[in-house]
Design a protein around this motif. Structure first.
Motif, PDB file in Angstrom:
ATOM      1  N   SER A 168      39.537  37.799  39.312  1.00  0.00           N
ATOM      2  CA  SER A 168      40.822  37.281  40.201  1.00  0.00           C
ATOM      3  C   SER A 168      41.234  38.085  41.216  1.00  0.00           C
ATOM      4  N   ILE A 169      41.232  39.490  41.020  1.00  0.00           N
ATOM      5  CA  ILE A 169      41.451  40.277  42.143  1.00  0.00           C
ATOM      6  C   ILE A 169      40.227  40.054  43.403  1.00  0.00           C
ATOM      7  N   ARG A 170      39.205  40.157  42.784  1.00  0.00           N
ATOM      8  CA  ARG A 170      37.912  39.750  43.927  1.00  0.00           C
ATOM      9  C   ARG A 170      38.204  38.328  44.470  1.00  0.00           C
ATOM     10  N   LEU A 171      38.560  37.421  43.604  1.00  0.00           N
ATOM     11  CA  LEU A 171      38.582  35.999  44.314  1.00  0.00           C
ATOM     12  C   LEU A 171      39.607  36.104  45.290  1.00  0.00           C
ATOM     13  N   ASN A 172      40.792  36.773  45.107  1.00  0.00           N
ATOM     14  CA  ASN A 172      41.970  36.716  46.184  1.00  0.00           C
ATOM     15  C   ASN A 172      41.867  37.844  47.074  1.00  0.00           C
ATOM     16  N   LYS A 173      40.858  38.721  47.051  1.00  0.00           N
ATOM     17  CA  LYS A 173      40.373  39.864  48.147  1.00  0.00           C
ATOM     18  C   LYS A 173      41.959  40.811  48.030  1.00  0.00           C
ATOM     19  N   VAL A 174      42.291  41.058  47.009  1.00  0.00           N
ATOM     20  CA  VAL A 174      43.282  42.068  46.961  1.00  0.00           C
ATOM     21  C   VAL A 174      42.811  43.536  46.391  1.00  0.00           C
ATOM     22  N   GLU A 175      41.607  43.658  46.350  1.00  0.00           N
ATOM     23  CA  GLU A 175      41.247  45.119  45.846  1.00  0.00           C
ATOM     24  C   GLU A 175      41.736  46.225  46.729  1.00  0.00           C
ATOM     25  N   GLY A 176      42.132  47.182  45.887  1.00  0.00           N
ATOM     26  CA  GLY A 176      42.886  48.331  46.600  1.00  0.00           C
ATOM     27  C   GLY A 176      44.235  48.319  46.509  1.00  0.00           C
ATOM     28  N   VAL A 177      45.038  46.905  46.332  1.00  0.00           N
ATOM     29  CA  VAL A 177      46.223  46.860  46.267  1.00  0.00           C
ATOM     30  C   VAL A 177      46.762  46.756  44.931  1.00  0.00           C
ATOM     31  N   VAL A 178      45.883  45.559  44.197  1.00  0.00           N
ATOM     32  CA  VAL A 178      46.108  45.388  42.740  1.00  0.00           C
ATOM     33  C   VAL A 178      45.278  46.447  41.978  1.00  0.00           C
TER      34      VAL A 178
END
Length: 287
Positions: A168-178
């Motif tokens: 889900s982190i990848r799906l929402n493009k929030v890698e590096g933040v979450v």
């Protein structure tokens, strides 16, 4: 799906009296409908309702029955498939975010929808956040998408929840933040002591026991969001009892604390409520 339509379908299939026991116990998660079975209620009656839901609501592809309460370390239910596709995985959408979930392997409830966005709107730019009981990452990812935190450390002990959170982190493009972390929050949190501006504790079964750890995660001051179950004769009494409980614990830990906000999230049984407290903490002697 609107609750009035669901109520109408249940009344047409089961009759008015039976429908009262059932319609509010249906949740739609992605394209899966979940019916929480009242104790002793016939499964075959629920199959009738499940088939009607599939016919009337084309966006529902699978219907399952939850036949147990939430239980165990991972807070899971036992399920029986009722109708439609024999599939327990789906993409659940909330507040513009996408979450890969498996209803048989992780706990998820749309009932926390309002809380997810409410907390996200409280987050100030640059905050460092620790979510001690993240599940598939709903709080964490919604915060990352709707606020501007520097980091959201997202911890869960369930390996399946962790894997789905990573997706889900990848799906929402929030890698590096979450930042996903697998393990017991009591152990994982040690790496992040004195780093957080805000700590989330959305697991009522462990919130009180882990509260001291949440305090240690904070910098000199910050916020802890506590979710707790409480039996009481009224909603006001439930809020008062939970507030008293955590203020007394804060005093024992040698910290200053103030309940800045409190509300009933939902009723979870007869005279039993889920309460959320937003607690402002200023550390004094706790190290």
């Amino acid at each position: 799906m609107g609750k009035p339509l669901l109520r109408k379908i249940a009344e047409e299939v089961l009759g008015t009296e039976e429908a009262k026991r059932i319609w509010s116990r249906v949740e739609i998660i992605g394209d899966i409908a979940v019916i929480r079975r009242p104790f002793g209620y016939p499964i075959e009656r629920l199959r009738l309702l499940a088939n009607e839901i599939l016919m009337r609501l084309p966006y529902v592809k699978s219907v399952w029955c939850a036949v147990s309460e939430v239980k165990g370390e991972y807070r899971l239910r036992d399920f029986i498939h009722l109708a439609g596709e024999v599939r327990s995985t789906t993409i659940y959408k909330e507040h513009g975010c996408l979450f890969k979930v498996d209803i048989t392997k992780v706990y998820i409830s749309p009932a926390l929808n309002y809380e997810h966005i409410r907390v996200a709107k409280l987050v100030r730019e640059g905050e460092y956040i620790v979510n001690m009981f993240a599940g598939v990452g709903l709080f964490s990812i919604i915060i990352a998408k709707h606020a501007k935190p520097s980091k959201v450390i997202s911890i869960d002990i369930n390996p399946d929840a962790y894997k789905l959170m990573v997706e889900s982190i990848r799906l929402n493009k929030v890698e590096g933040v979450v930042i996903p972390e697998l393990g017991d929050a009591a152990e994982v949190s040690r790496k992040y002591f004195s780093m957080a501006d805000r700590v989330l504790m959305p697991l009522p079964e462990l919130a009180y026991r882990y509260f001291e750890i949440a305090v240690k995660l904070l910098k000199n001051e910050g916020y802890i969001h506590v979710y707790e179950f409480q039996g009481a004769m009224s909603k006001d009494e439930a809020i008062a009892l939970v507030s008293k409980k955590y203020l007394e614990l804060s005093s024992k830990l040698g910290i200053e604390s103030k309940v800045e906000y409190a509300r009933i999230v939902r009723s979870v049984g007869p005279r039993k409520y889920q309460v959320v407290l937003d607690i402002y903490v200023r550390k004094k002697t706790l190290t």
